[in-house]
Scaffold this active site. Structure first.
Site, mmCIF file in Angstrom:
data_model
loop_
_atom_site.group_PDB
_atom_site.id
_atom_site.type_symbol
_atom_site.label_atom_id
_atom_site.label_comp_id
_atom_site.label_asym_id
_atom_site.label_seq_id
_atom_site.Cartn_x
_atom_site.Cartn_y
_atom_site.Cartn_z
ATOM 1 N NE ARG A 196 -51.394 -0.460 -6.330
ATOM 2 C CZ ARG A 196 -50.395 0.372 -6.040
ATOM 3 N NH1 ARG A 196 -50.097 1.383 -6.831
ATOM 4 N NH2 ARG A 196 -49.682 0.202 -4.948
ATOM 5 C CB CYS A 239 -45.854 -3.576 -2.955
ATOM 6 S SG CYS A 239 -47.521 -3.222 -3.566
ATOM 7 C CB SER A 286 -45.393 2.037 -0.279
ATOM 8 O OG SER A 286 -45.379 3.077 0.682
ATOM 9 C CG ASP A 298 -52.429 -1.958 2.251
ATOM 10 O OD1 ASP A 298 -51.315 -2.288 1.819
ATOM 11 O OD2 ASP A 298 -53.304 -1.397 1.559
HETATM 12 C C1 RUB Z 1 -50.442 -1.557 -2.045
HETATM 13 C C2 RUB Z 1 -49.548 -1.778 -0.873
HETATM 14 C C3 RUB Z 1 -48.809 -0.566 -0.380
HETATM 15 C C4 RUB Z 1 -49.619 0.099 0.750
HETATM 16 C C5 RUB Z 1 -49.050 1.455 1.132
HETATM 17 O O1 RUB Z 1 -51.301 -2.662 -2.280
HETATM 18 O O2 RUB Z 1 -49.475 -2.830 -0.291
HETATM 19 O O3 RUB Z 1 -47.561 -0.931 0.133
HETATM 20 O O4 RUB Z 1 -50.963 0.280 0.329
HETATM 21 O O5 RUB Z 1 -49.147 2.318 0.025
HETATM 22 P P1 RUB Z 1 -52.334 -2.587 -3.523
HETATM 23 P P2 RUB Z 1 -49.078 3.907 0.221
HETATM 24 O O6 RUB Z 1 -51.520 -2.391 -4.748
HETATM 25 O O7 RUB Z 1 -53.067 -3.891 -3.467
HETATM 26 O O8 RUB Z 1 -53.266 -1.412 -3.246
HETATM 27 O O9 RUB Z 1 -47.825 4.182 0.977
HETATM 28 O O10 RUB Z 1 -49.044 4.423 -1.207
HETATM 29 O O11 RUB Z 1 -50.297 4.352 0.954
#
Ligand code: RUB
Length: 332
Positions: free
Chosen positions: A27, A140, A142, A209
């Site tokens: 994810r 979340c 990221s 995303d």
């Molecule tokens: C993950 C989420 C993250 C983005 C960016 O959602 O919202 O903030 O995907 O992540 P989920 P990154 O847990 O539903 O995948 O910076 O790691 O690409």
């Protein structure tokens, strides 16, 4: 039953990668894109095709399977498109299937390197925004936003981080673990405590995303609430996002689909079974309008959200519907 010789087969490893993404064991938008591109490398390599048109069909079927796993993270179709358009142009230049298979390796690792380097560049650029003693909010989990924090910390800047739990899947706990391992002091808070505590913060750093042509940011459900509370408290909101998270289709007026996930993520099946008239909703993402975002940190530099269109033009030119899913004509 005998298998038709020209039947399209999706390798088990590709199906495994697709399931990992669907179930969220893989994810985060960047990881999802890299895993999907890895899937296309496997599909190209493992295809038993003896002729190029059949190889293109096999890879198209894998691309479609991976594409259908999760609808919101634009990094996924962008990664698949990056791979497939380059494979198609290589197929125009060669009659040699071995050469085409080798090209798949080069194209795929090209995307993976580009993605990892973009996250590093964003870490470097974004870290300059953090100053000694800052109180930072994130949301979340990221990897790109975390890269900013980790880089700033490794430069010797001391700061603390508030991490909301991020219901229903608690990705905030993953972020807290990463911060803990990096030695960065942080506090886990409930999502309900966001507005109460955000007035103490100096800056918000989140990931994305998808970013639309008008600079709206699609990220984990609740991000828009963090941004709204930050706006009210006059706290700056920064979004850390690689250019492959910008959505070309939004230039043609398409909306980003917001994924609704299984309700069992919100309420346990036992409780659900007891309820007769209760409906449960589980949207996984929301949209933060550009008015609530101060800047987007990309690998090309920091832009205001209104500058999203410049990134889109630079990366994708003007949108044409042929860019949508270049593998579509090769599906059976
Ligand atoms: C993950 C989420 C993250 C983005 C960016 O959602 O919202 O903030 O995907 O992540 P989920 P990154 O847990 O539903 O995948 O910076 O790691 O690409």
């Amino acid at each position: 039953m005998a298998r038709r010789k020209d039947m399209v087969v999706i390798p088990q490893e590709v199906q495994f990668i697709a399931e990992e993404i669907r179930s969220m064991r893989t994810r985060g938008a960047g990881r999802i894109a890299r895993a999907a591109v890895k899937g296309l490398m496997v599909a190209t390599n493992e295809s038993k095709a003896k002729r190029i048109p059949k190889l293109l069909k096999d890879v198209a079927a894998a691309a479609q399977t991976l594409y259908e796993t999760r609808p919101t993270a634009v990094s996924l179709p962008n990664g698949l498109r990056y791979f497939y358009t380059r494979l198609l142009s290589k197929a125009d230049q060669t009659k040699n299937i071995v050469e085409l298979r080798e090209a798949g390796e080069t194209i795929g690792s090209g995307f993976i390197d580009l993605s990892i380097n973009a996250v590093k560049a964003i870490g470097q650029i974004g870290s300059r925004l953090i100053v000694e003693g800052d109180i930072i909010f994130t949301y979340c989990n990221s990897a790109t936003a975390f890269g900013v924090l980790k880089t700033a910390y490794s430069m010797g800047k001391e700061f603390t981080v508030y991490v909301p739990e991020t219901r229903p899947k608690y990705q905030g706990h993953i972020t807290a673990t990463w911060l803990d391992e990096a030695g960065i002091p942080c506090s886990i808070i409930t999502d309900n405590a966001i507005r109460h505590l955000i007035s103490r913060a100096d800056k918000v750093f989140v990931g994305a995303d998808a970013i639309t042509a008008n600079g709206a940011v699609v990220n984990k459900i609740g991000t828009s609430f963090v941004a709204l509370a930050a706006h009210e408290a006059r706290v700056d909101v920064f979004v850390a996002a690689e250019s492959y998270k910008f959505s070309p289709a939004t230039m043609a007026g398409e909306l980003i689909e917001i994924e609704e996930r299984d309700v069992s993520e919100v309420v346990s099946p036992d409780v659900l079974a007891r309820w007769k008239h209760v409906n449960v909703r589980n949207p996984a993402f929301d949209v933060t309008p550009p008015e609530y975002i101060d800047s987007i940190i990309t690998e090309h530099g920091i832009i205001p959200p209104q500058g999203a269109i410049a990134i889109l033009h630079q990366e994708f030119g003007w949108y044409s519907t042929e860019q949508a899913m270049p593998w579509e004509p090769y599906l059976e």
